[in-house]
Structure formats: structure tokens, C-alpha cells
Motif scaffolding. Structure first.
Motif, PDB file in Angstrom:
ATOM      1  N   UNK A  36       0.776  -1.240   0.000  1.00 40.33           N
ATOM      2  CA  UNK A  36       0.000   0.000   0.000  1.00 40.33           C
ATOM      3  C   UNK A  36       0.808   1.292   0.000  1.00 40.33           C
ATOM      4  N   UNK A  37       2.143   1.226   0.113  1.00 38.82           N
ATOM      5  CA  UNK A  37       2.945   2.445   0.235  1.00 38.82           C
ATOM      6  C   UNK A  37       2.860   3.253  -1.045  1.00 38.82           C
ATOM      7  N   UNK A  42       4.478  13.310  -0.984  1.00 42.36           N
ATOM      8  CA  UNK A  42       3.539  14.071  -0.157  1.00 42.36           C
ATOM      9  C   UNK A  42       2.573  13.140   0.575  1.00 42.36           C
ATOM     10  N   UNK A  43       2.109  12.099  -0.108  1.00 45.28           N
ATOM     11  CA  UNK A  43       1.221  11.130   0.543  1.00 45.28           C
ATOM     12  C   UNK A  43       1.963  10.351   1.617  1.00 45.28           C
ATOM     13  N   UNK A  46       2.198  12.569   4.597  1.00 49.49           N
ATOM     14  CA  UNK A  46       0.890  12.673   5.241  1.00 49.49           C
ATOM     15  C   UNK A  46       0.618  11.428   6.095  1.00 49.49           C
ATOM     16  N   UNK A  47       0.898  10.253   5.551  1.00 47.77           N
ATOM     17  CA  UNK A  47       0.713   9.002   6.290  1.00 47.77           C
ATOM     18  C   UNK A  47       1.588   8.988   7.540  1.00 47.77           C
ATOM     19  N   UNK A  48       2.836   9.407   7.398  1.00 45.76           N
ATOM     20  CA  UNK A  48       3.756   9.445   8.540  1.00 45.76           C
ATOM     21  C   UNK A  48       3.251  10.428   9.600  1.00 45.76           C
ATOM     22  N   UNK A  49       2.782  11.578   9.182  1.00 46.20           N
ATOM     23  CA  UNK A  49       2.255  12.574  10.125  1.00 46.20           C
ATOM     24  C   UNK A  49       1.065  12.005  10.901  1.00 46.20           C
ATOM     25  N   UNK A  50       0.125  11.391  10.184  1.00 48.61           N
ATOM     26  CA  UNK A  50      -1.061  10.817  10.827  1.00 48.61           C
ATOM     27  C   UNK A  50      -0.653   9.689  11.781  1.00 48.61           C
ATOM     28  N   UNK A  87      10.618   6.114   3.768  1.00 52.29           N
ATOM     29  CA  UNK A  87      10.272   7.436   3.239  1.00 52.29           C
ATOM     30  C   UNK A  87      11.143   7.776   2.030  1.00 52.29           C
ATOM     31  N   UNK A  88      10.484   8.053   0.912  1.00 54.94           N
ATOM     32  CA  UNK A  88      11.192   8.442  -0.302  1.00 54.94           C
ATOM     33  C   UNK A  88      11.868   7.298  -1.032  1.00 54.94           C
TER      34      UNK A  88
END
Length: 148
Positions: A36-37, A42-43, A46-50, A87-88
Motif C-alpha cells: 500500500x505504500x 507528499x502522501x 501525510x501518512x507518517x504525520x497521521x 520514506x522516499x
């Protein structure tokens, strides 16, 4: 105990599996990331922030409910760490598997400065040490990728 908070903090109850709950949570994260990654940075952010917000709140709640500073069953922080580790990066099978192994080794060994962050209060301390382990894992994955 609030079932929703417990469900989130335990990584959909993966942290309640016998032995090695952090590893079970990390394996769950690896599977979710592989399938699902998103490729969009940006997404991913957002996932990491949430996940970070959910981790701090739910881990703090469960720790207080259980009267334990860092309960083993709380694995949302490992999920966050795995997200940061990728990430990235591409979530191909090799990267996810290597990220899983590196993250678990780093999370278990807790090289400096990770131990410092564990001392932060409540859910923040539970969460941030794994976030830092994820950052270290991400750097190592990038170095390995650059060498290959």
C-alpha cells in the motif's frame, strides 16, 4: 480500556501476538508498506504525520491504562518507524525486507542517540525513539542503495 485506542496502539492487535511484539508490528508494517505504500512523497509524509499523531496519543493512553511506561504490546511506534525507514524509497520486496531487518536490529540495539529519546515523557518517548530508528534505517538504506 478504550477498544479503538487499544486497536491503534497495538497495530491492529499484532502487538498482542506471543513473543516479539515489536517484530510482529514491524512485520505487519512491512506487509502494509509493500502492498500500500504510495510512490508520492507528499502522501508518504501525510501518512507518517497521521501515524505519528495516532502513535503519541494511543501509546500514551495504553501506557497509562496499563501503568507501564512502555508496554510491549504497543507497536504503532514500530509501524511509524518502518514508514520512516521507507520514506522516499521504493517499496519493492528487497528494500522492504532489508528495511525490516535493519530497523529491527537498530530498534533493539538502540544505538545513540535513540536511548535519549526514550526518556521523553509518555507517548512521545514511546514514539520518537522508533521514529529516530526509522531515520537511521532510511539513511543506511540510501547508503546501501548508493553503493549498489
Amino acid at each position: 480500556m478504550n477498544r479503538l485506542m487499544e486497536f491503534i496502539a497495538t497495530g491492529f492487535y499484532s502487538g498482542k501476538l506471543p513473543k516479539m511484539p515489536g517484530t510482529w508490528g514491524s512485520i505487519l508494517a512491512a506487509i502494509l508498506l509493500y502492498f500500500l505504500w504510495p510512490t508520492n512523497l507528499k502522501f508518504q509524509l501525510l501518512i507518517i504525520f497521521i501515524t505519528f499523531i495516532l502513535s503519541v496519543i494511543s501509546a500514551d493512553y495504553v501506557a497509562k491504562e496499563l501503568g507501564n511506561k512502555d508496554p510491549d504490546c504497543v507497536v504503532i511506534d514500530e509501524i511509524l518507524g518502518m514508514e520512516i525507514a521507507l520514506l522516499g524509497l521504493s517499496a519493492d520486496i528487497k528494500t522492504v525486507f532489508l528495511g525490516l531487518i535493519l530497523f529491527r536490529v537498530i530498534d533493539i540495539m538502540k544505538p545513540p542517540p535513540i536511548g535519549f529519546f526514550e526518556k521523553l515523557p509518555g507517548g512521545l518517548g514511546i514514539t520518537v525513539d522508533d521514529a529516530v530508528a526509522g531515520v537511521i534505517t532510511n539513511v543506511i538504506l540510501r547508503l546501501i542503495g548508493g553503493l549498489l
